[in-house]
Design an enzyme around this catalytic site. Structure first.
Site, PDB file in Angstrom:
ATOM      1  CB  SER A   1      -0.887   0.030   1.251  1.00 27.49           C
ATOM      2  OG  SER A   1      -1.452   1.308   1.433  1.00 27.49           O
TER       3      SER A   1
ATOM      4  CE1 TYR B   1      -3.179  -0.021   4.870  1.00 29.49           C
ATOM      5  CE2 TYR B   1      -4.033  -2.209   5.386  1.00 29.49           C
ATOM      6  CZ  TYR B   1      -3.721  -1.216   4.465  1.00 29.49           C
ATOM      7  OH  TYR B   1      -3.956  -1.435   3.123  1.00 29.49           O
TER       8      TYR B   1
HETATM    9  N1  LIG Z   1      -8.893  -0.537  -0.712  1.00 31.29           N
HETATM   10  C1  LIG Z   1      -7.824   0.222  -0.551  1.00 31.29           C
HETATM   11  O1  LIG Z   1      -7.932   1.466  -0.408  1.00 31.29           O
HETATM   12  C2  LIG Z   1      -6.468  -0.391  -0.516  1.00 31.29           C
HETATM   13  C3  LIG Z   1      -6.270  -1.737  -0.222  1.00 31.29           C
HETATM   14  N2  LIG Z   1      -4.985  -2.231  -0.179  1.00 31.29           N
HETATM   15  C4  LIG Z   1      -4.744  -3.641   0.107  1.00 31.29           C
HETATM   16  O2  LIG Z   1      -5.317  -4.409  -0.946  1.00 31.29           O
HETATM   17  C5  LIG Z   1      -5.607  -5.720  -0.476  1.00 31.29           C
HETATM   18  C6  LIG Z   1      -7.023  -6.080  -0.868  1.00 31.29           C
HETATM   19  O3  LIG Z   1      -7.883  -5.187  -0.202  1.00 31.29           O
HETATM   20  P1  LIG Z   1      -9.275  -4.697  -0.827  1.00 31.29           P
HETATM   21  O4  LIG Z   1      -9.561  -5.442  -2.058  1.00 31.29           O
HETATM   22  O5  LIG Z   1      -9.281  -3.218  -0.842  1.00 31.29           O
HETATM   23  O6  LIG Z   1     -10.230  -5.141   0.364  1.00 31.29           O
HETATM   24  P2  LIG Z   1     -11.589  -5.957   0.452  1.00 31.29           P
HETATM   25  O7  LIG Z   1     -11.993  -5.814   1.873  1.00 31.29           O
HETATM   26  O8  LIG Z   1     -12.502  -5.564  -0.632  1.00 31.29           O
HETATM   27  O9  LIG Z   1     -11.134  -7.482   0.183  1.00 31.29           O
HETATM   28  C7  LIG Z   1     -10.332  -8.121   1.122  1.00 31.29           C
HETATM   29  C8  LIG Z   1     -10.142  -9.557   0.686  1.00 31.29           C
HETATM   30  O10 LIG Z   1      -9.265 -10.178   1.620  1.00 31.29           O
HETATM   31  C9  LIG Z   1      -9.862 -11.368   2.096  1.00 31.29           C
HETATM   32  N3  LIG Z   1      -9.526 -11.602   3.504  1.00 31.29           N
HETATM   33  C10 LIG Z   1      -9.654 -10.725   4.527  1.00 31.29           C
HETATM   34  N4  LIG Z   1      -9.314 -11.317   5.689  1.00 31.29           N
HETATM   35  C11 LIG Z   1      -8.997 -12.608   5.385  1.00 31.29           C
HETATM   36  C12 LIG Z   1      -8.590 -13.733   6.145  1.00 31.29           C
HETATM   37  N5  LIG Z   1      -8.486 -13.664   7.467  1.00 31.29           N
HETATM   38  N6  LIG Z   1      -8.332 -14.886   5.503  1.00 31.29           N
HETATM   39  C13 LIG Z   1      -8.457 -14.968   4.156  1.00 31.29           C
HETATM   40  N7  LIG Z   1      -8.835 -13.941   3.366  1.00 31.29           N
HETATM   41  C14 LIG Z   1      -9.110 -12.782   3.988  1.00 31.29           C
HETATM   42  C15 LIG Z   1     -11.365 -11.162   1.945  1.00 31.29           C
HETATM   43  O11 LIG Z   1     -11.990 -12.420   1.745  1.00 31.29           O
HETATM   44  P3  LIG Z   1     -13.002 -13.127   2.817  1.00 31.29           P
HETATM   45  O12 LIG Z   1     -13.675 -12.058   3.627  1.00 31.29           O
HETATM   46  O13 LIG Z   1     -13.925 -13.898   1.916  1.00 31.29           O
HETATM   47  O14 LIG Z   1     -12.123 -13.995   3.659  1.00 31.29           O
HETATM   48  C16 LIG Z   1     -11.427 -10.344   0.669  1.00 31.29           C
HETATM   49  O15 LIG Z   1     -11.461 -11.183  -0.465  1.00 31.29           O
HETATM   50  C17 LIG Z   1      -5.367  -5.667   1.041  1.00 31.29           C
HETATM   51  O16 LIG Z   1      -4.109  -6.246   1.334  1.00 31.29           O
HETATM   52  C18 LIG Z   1      -5.348  -4.174   1.366  1.00 31.29           C
HETATM   53  O17 LIG Z   1      -4.548  -3.887   2.502  1.00 31.29           O
HETATM   54  C19 LIG Z   1      -3.887  -1.440  -0.433  1.00 31.29           C
HETATM   55  C20 LIG Z   1      -4.059  -0.126  -0.734  1.00 31.29           C
HETATM   56  C21 LIG Z   1      -5.354   0.475  -0.804  1.00 31.29           C
HETATM   57  C1  LIG Z   2      -4.510   3.142   1.280  1.00 30.60           C
HETATM   58  C2  LIG Z   2      -4.729   1.908   2.048  1.00 30.60           C
HETATM   59  O1  LIG Z   2      -3.988   0.969   1.992  1.00 30.60           O
HETATM   60  C3  LIG Z   2      -5.834   1.793   2.932  1.00 30.60           C
HETATM   61  N1  LIG Z   2      -6.981   1.369   2.238  1.00 30.60           N
HETATM   62  C4  LIG Z   2      -6.007   3.109   3.660  1.00 30.60           C
HETATM   63  O2  LIG Z   2      -7.144   3.546   3.815  1.00 30.60           O
HETATM   64  O3  LIG Z   2      -4.996   3.626   4.100  1.00 30.60           O
END
Ligand SMILES: NC(=O)C1=CN([C@@H]2O[C@H](COP(=O)(O)OP(=O)(O)OC[C@H]3O[C@@H](n4cnc5c(N)ncnc54)[C@H](OP(=O)(O)O)[C@@H]3O)[C@@H](O)[C@H]2O)C=CC1
Ligand SMILES: CC(=O)[C@H](N)C(=O)O
Length: 264
Positions: free
Chosen positions: A143, A155
């Site tokens: 991120s 985080y």
């Molecule tokens: N959205 C944003 O602004 C940003 C996100 N990110 C990163 O991108 C990645 C994806 O996030 P994003 O798509 O936004 O989030 P979402 O919440 O939309 O998706 C998260 C995914 O992770 C899975 N997950 C969460 N916890 C678990 C667990 N304990 N075991 C297995 N799977 C898990 C969920 O599946 P399920 O619940 O079915 O287990 C889901 O498919 C993350 O690593 C996040 O930190 C980075 C920068 C920005």
């Molecule tokens: C940018 C990220 O990774 C995260 N979703 C945030 O809100 O900081």
């Protein structure tokens, strides 16, 4: 190819494909001729995605219901990754709201285990067969928060670990034929913030990226051999500027985007 699927296609393992960025990678890799290993907790959403990938792209999927916050969940996923995959997307991750000093210690541990422990263990599991085959790709979804400290604590720290791990591995993997990338998106419209209970009303719309923008940038940067992928001109500018100013100013700037409170 490390271990082709029964169909003879390369195999991509995606963690967290039931929503957001992971869903985007699973669909894109299926469209590019991969079979999938789909890893998450929600079996209904996993099965629905597997069916859609078959219908739309003829991709076969192995559904692996696993909670990566648990040792059993990680072990089952490690076992599959160690059997051989061609493309690994360590995507699963989550944020937490509230203040560090009042957060549930167990939740903080789970965040560390999903955002960091699982990434380390799956990367370690997948690499030997990739190195032996002199081919393979690993995308570790970090991120911008891992590059800009000051907004949140655990985080950002978890994502900084993933950036540092990936950049460190890239040196050792040079010349092996294996590609590795730390993908550092800014804000993306997914379920992330709603799941975390993080208030986002103060974030302007121009600061948001789409899932497709993130996946496009990651794959394009892989083809360019870029280890660090920062999707979006706004975030390229932000992260570049943060390297040019005093760290204390960068920290205050990061804290002003949203707030230094309300998330860990
Ligand atoms: N959205 C944003 O602004 C940003 C996100 N990110 C990163 O991108 C990645 C994806 O996030 P994003 O798509 O936004 O989030 P979402 O919440 O939309 O998706 C998260 C995914 O992770 C899975 N997950 C969460 N916890 C678990 C667990 N304990 N075991 C297995 N799977 C898990 C969920 O599946 P399920 O619940 O079915 O287990 C889901 O498919 C993350 O690593 C996040 O930190 C980075 C920068 C920005
Ligand atoms: C940018 C990220 O990774 C995260 N979703 C945030 O809100 O900081």
């Amino acid at each position: 190819m490390t271990r082709p699927s029964r169909s003879g296609k390369p195999v991509a393992l995606v963690t967290g494909p039931t929503s957001g960025i992971g869903d985007g990678f699973a669909r894109r890799l299926a469209s590019r001729g991969h079979d999938l290993v789909l890893v998450a907790r929600d079996e209904d959403r996993l099965q629905a995605l597997a069916a859609e990938l078959k219908d739309r792209h003829g991709a076969d999927s192995e559904v692996l219901v696993a909670d990566l916050a648990t040792a059993d969940g990680r072990d089952a996923t490690v076992e599959r990754a160690a059997a051989g995959v061609d493309f690994l997307v360590n995507n699963a991750g989550f944020g937490t709201s509230g203040e560090f000093w009042s957060a549930d210690p167990a939740l903080l541990q789970s965040q560390l285990d999903v955002n960091v422990t699982a990434v380390v263990q799956l990367t370690r599991a997948a690499l030997p067969s990739m190195v032996k085959a002199a081919s393979g790709t690993i995308v570790n979804v970090a991120s911008v928060a891992g590059l800009l400290s000051g907004r949140g604590s655990t985080y950002s720290a978890s994502k900084a670990y993933v950036v540092s791990l990936t950049e460190g591995l890239s040196g050792g993997l040079a010349g092996t034929g294996v590609r590795i990338q730390a993908l550092c998106p800014g804000f993306v419209r997914t379920e992330f913030h709603q799941r975390a209970g993080i208030e986002m009303s103060s974030i302007p719309s121009f600061m948001y990226l789409s899932v497709d923008q993130v996946v496009d940038a990651s794959l394009a940067d892989l083809d360019k051999g870029r280890v660090l992928s920062v999707p979006g001109l706004q975030y390229k500018a932000l992260t570049t500027a943060s390297r040019l100013i005093p760290r204390s100013l960068a920290r205050r700037s990061a804290s002003s985007v949203g707030s230094a409170r309300g998330r860990t």
